[in-house]
Design a protein around this motif. Structure first.
Motif, short mmCIF file in Angstrom:
data_model
loop_
_atom_site.label_atom_id
_atom_site.label_comp_id
_atom_site.label_asym_id
_atom_site.label_seq_id
_atom_site.Cartn_x
_atom_site.Cartn_y
_atom_site.Cartn_z
N GLY A 57 5.97 4.57 3.84
CA GLY A 57 5.62 5.28 2.62
C GLY A 57 6.28 4.70 1.39
N ALA A 58 5.81 5.16 0.24
CA ALA A 58 6.18 4.59 -1.04
C ALA A 58 7.69 4.64 -1.32
CB ALA A 58 5.40 5.28 -2.17
N ASP A 59 8.33 5.77 -1.07
CA ASP A 59 9.77 5.88 -1.36
C ASP A 59 10.59 4.95 -0.48
OD1 ASP A 59 9.31 7.78 -3.33
OD2 ASP A 59 9.69 9.48 -2.00
N ALA A 60 10.25 4.88 0.79
CA ALA A 60 10.98 4.01 1.72
C ALA A 60 10.73 2.54 1.39
CB ALA A 60 10.58 4.31 3.16
N ILE A 61 9.51 2.21 0.98
CA ILE A 61 9.22 0.83 0.58
C ILE A 61 10.04 0.46 -0.64
CG2 ILE A 61 7.42 -0.71 -0.31
CD1 ILE A 61 7.20 -0.11 2.74
N ARG A 62 10.14 1.36 -1.62
CA ARG A 62 10.95 1.08 -2.82
C ARG A 62 12.41 0.83 -2.43
NH1 ARG A 62 10.88 0.87 -8.02
NH2 ARG A 62 8.72 1.50 -8.17
N GLN A 63 12.97 1.63 -1.54
CA GLN A 63 14.36 1.43 -1.11
C GLN A 63 14.51 0.09 -0.40
OE1 GLN A 63 15.35 4.86 1.23
NE2 GLN A 63 15.33 6.24 -0.52
N THR A 64 13.52 -0.26 0.42
CA THR A 64 13.57 -1.53 1.15
C THR A 64 13.53 -2.71 0.19
OG1 THR A 64 12.50 -0.49 3.05
CG2 THR A 64 12.40 -2.90 2.92
N HIS A 114 0.86 -1.18 0.00
CA HIS A 114 0.00 0.00 0.00
C HIS A 114 0.91 1.24 0.00
CE1 HIS A 114 -2.79 3.00 1.60
NE2 HIS A 114 -3.76 2.20 1.17
N PRO A 115 0.50 2.32 -0.67
CA PRO A 115 1.36 3.53 -0.70
C PRO A 115 1.69 4.10 0.68
CG PRO A 115 -0.44 3.73 -2.28
CD PRO A 115 -0.69 2.47 -1.50
N GLU A 116 0.86 3.82 1.68
CA GLU A 116 1.09 4.33 3.03
C GLU A 116 1.62 3.24 3.96
OE1 GLU A 116 -2.63 6.04 4.22
OE2 GLU A 116 -2.68 7.36 2.46
N ALA A 117 2.13 2.17 3.41
CA ALA A 117 2.57 1.02 4.20
C ALA A 117 3.78 1.33 5.07
CB ALA A 117 2.90 -0.15 3.28
N SER A 118 3.96 0.48 6.08
CA SER A 118 5.15 0.47 6.92
C SER A 118 5.72 -0.94 6.92
CB SER A 118 4.82 0.86 8.36
OG SER A 118 4.40 2.19 8.45
N ILE A 119 7.05 -1.03 6.91
CA ILE A 119 7.72 -2.33 6.98
C ILE A 119 8.92 -2.20 7.91
CG2 ILE A 119 9.06 -1.85 4.89
CD1 ILE A 119 9.08 -4.86 4.33
#
Length: 141
Positions: A50-57, A30-35
């Protein structure tokens, strides 16, 4: 776009990893996800939001040239949300060219999108690890 049901989210994420497809992996969130990031992969345990941090992860995982095996042990659905518990193993290669195996028991919260597909909303990749267990909870006062 996510998976057709929460039971398939972990499998579809594994398929994205195995195809080295960052975009497909990101699409499972989800665009507002946390991992929660995994120390062995990200060099620390922090929460990416968020989306940018998820992409980096996801890019860090894909950078391992991974092969991921996963099983979803159970799923509980409540309206637009679902919770799963998974067990996963990633075999890859670290930045120094050494073999790396990362194995954990995860807990995930999924969210249904308006198109009816499901994505990860909260992902704790080692949130159900047995090492966190205690023989019995301490007394509650």
């Amino acid at each position: 776009m996510g998976a057709p049901s929460p039971e398939f989210c972990n499998l579809w994420l594994a398929r994205a990893f195995n195809a080295n497809d960052v975009d497909a992996a990101v699409a499972m969130y989800h665009p507002e996800a946390s991992i929660v990031q995994v120390d062995q992969v990200h060099g620390g345990t922090t929460i990416a939001r968020g989306a940018d941090a998820i992409r980096q992860t996801m890019a860090a995982y894909i950078g391992l040239n991974p092969h991921m095996d996963v099983i979803t042990h159970h799923t509980t659905v409540a309206g637009e949300f679902a919770m799963t518990r998974s067990q996963w193993l990633i075999r890859g290669v670290d930045k120094d060219g050494r073999s790396l195996n990362v194995h954990h028991h995860g807990m995930e919260v999924h969210r249904r999108l308006p198109d009816g597909t499901w994505t990860f909303f909260i992902d704790h990749p080692f949130g159900a690890d047995p090492s966190w267990a205690v023989p019995a909870p301490p007394p509650t006062d």
